[in-house]
Design an enzyme around this catalytic site. Structure first.
Site, PDB file in Angstrom:
ATOM      1  N   ILE A 227       4.511  -3.854  -1.607  1.00 49.42           N
ATOM      2  CA  ILE A 227       3.127  -3.882  -1.137  1.00 49.42           C
ATOM      3  C   ILE A 227       2.317  -4.735  -2.102  1.00 49.42           C
ATOM      4  CG2 ILE A 227       1.058  -2.507  -0.680  1.00 49.42           C
ATOM      5  CD1 ILE A 227       2.980  -0.157  -0.027  1.00 49.42           C
ATOM      6  N   PHE A 228       1.645  -5.749  -1.563  1.00 50.79           N
ATOM      7  CA  PHE A 228       0.895  -6.700  -2.394  1.00 50.79           C
ATOM      8  C   PHE A 228      -0.585  -6.351  -2.394  1.00 50.79           C
ATOM      9  CE2 PHE A 228      -1.465 -10.779  -2.786  1.00 50.79           C
ATOM     10  CZ  PHE A 228      -1.057 -11.126  -4.077  1.00 50.79           C
ATOM     11  N   GLY A 229      -1.149  -6.285  -3.595  1.00 54.09           N
ATOM     12  CA  GLY A 229      -2.568  -6.029  -3.749  1.00 54.09           C
ATOM     13  C   GLY A 229      -3.273  -7.199  -4.407  1.00 54.09           C
ATOM     14  N   TYR A 230      -4.430  -7.581  -3.913  1.00 48.21           N
ATOM     15  CA  TYR A 230      -5.189  -8.713  -4.446  1.00 48.21           C
ATOM     16  C   TYR A 230      -6.633  -8.339  -4.752  1.00 48.21           C
ATOM     17  CZ  TYR A 230      -6.651  -8.831   0.434  1.00 48.21           C
ATOM     18  OH  TYR A 230      -7.128  -8.475   1.682  1.00 48.21           O
ATOM     19  N   GLY A 231      -7.000  -7.063  -4.516  1.00 48.43           N
ATOM     20  CA  GLY A 231      -8.329  -6.546  -4.819  1.00 48.43           C
ATOM     21  C   GLY A 231      -8.193  -5.308  -5.679  1.00 48.43           C
ATOM     22  N   SER A 232      -8.778  -4.206  -5.244  1.00 46.50           N
ATOM     23  CA  SER A 232      -8.753  -2.991  -6.052  1.00 46.50           C
ATOM     24  C   SER A 232      -7.363  -2.385  -6.206  1.00 46.50           C
ATOM     25  CB  SER A 232      -9.702  -1.943  -5.461  1.00 46.50           C
ATOM     26  OG  SER A 232      -9.305  -1.585  -4.145  1.00 46.50           O
TER      27      SER A 232
ATOM     28  N   GLU B 156      -7.381   1.580   3.417  1.00 47.17           N
ATOM     29  CA  GLU B 156      -7.577   0.180   3.773  1.00 47.17           C
ATOM     30  C   GLU B 156      -7.955  -0.031   5.242  1.00 47.17           C
ATOM     31  OE1 GLU B 156      -7.514  -2.137   1.462  1.00 47.17           O
ATOM     32  OE2 GLU B 156      -6.932  -0.706  -0.089  1.00 47.17           O
TER      33      GLU B 156
END
Length: 215
Positions: free
Chosen positions: A31-36, A111
């Site tokens: 799972i890719f996260g780019y914010g919080s 989300e």
């Protein structure tokens, strides 16, 4: 005892390793996260890697009426814009099958239900291995223009003004921005993110003293 894991394993607050070896024989999900999700994943994982996805730009184009704002004064958080010439850096988390149901239920609420994001599959490249072409598929949550919270493009100064004024259940919108900036400068030195850094500069020019903007 937890199973032996590779050196790139890092545990976030509240995350835990599998209790036995059964899950490592099944295919994990990334799972890719780019914010919080970079600093507060909130779900169980076994491995954390810094890296990037190709073909997307990060933009503060999504409204937030819960975590970083409210119905009367929504904040601004990031989403992804398709951009063939861009990379977006962040963190990918490896989730084993026995952790997956709980993790996806949590992310669906955080989300999709509260945030207006949809889930897509992208290719993730770990930092340091891109020269060898090593990659893996990952899930990512993206807010599209079709959701009611989508705000779209605006001048950096206008986005900054909205960020400086907004606060939600997870804290001040400015804290969100500055955490993201800190990650990029500390974990991805030399990587340019003009959109992010221009909003940082505009926000700091407008922001009150630090004691007045605590999250």
């Amino acid at each position: 005892m937890p199973p032996q894991v590779s050196e790139d394993v890092e545990q976030s607050e509240g995350a835990s390793l599998p209790q036995d070896h059964r899950s490592v024989r099944e295919q994990p999900v990334w799972i890719f996260g780019y914010g919080s999700l970079i600093w507060k994943p909130g779900f169980q994982f076994t491995r954390r890697r810094i890296g990037f996805i190709r073909g997307y730009s990060r933009r503060f184009w999504q409204g937030d009426s819960y975590h970083r704002g409210n119905q009367q004064a929504p904040g601004r958080v990031v989403t992804l814009l398709e951009d063939a010439n861009a990379d977006t850096w962040g963190v990918a988390y490896q989730v084993q099958q026995d952790q997956l149901r709980h993790s996806l239920e949590y992310l669906n609420l955080r989300e999709s239900v509260l945030g207006g994001y949809v889930c897509k599959t992208v290719t993730f490249y770990s930092r340091g291995v891109q020269a060898r072409g090593s990659s893996t598929l990952a899930l990512v949550y993206i807010a599209t223009p079709q959701n009611p919270l989508y705000l779209g493009p605006a001048k950096a100064e206008d986005i900054a003004g909205q960020i400086v004024r907004s606060r939600g259940h997870s804290g001040h919108n400015l804290e969100y921005l500055l955490r993201l900036v800190h990650f990029m400068r500390s974990a991805c030195p030399g990587v340019e993110d003009k959109h992010l850094f221009s909003i940082e500069a505009a926000s700091l020019a407008l922001a009150p003293a630090p004691a007045d903007r605590q999250a």
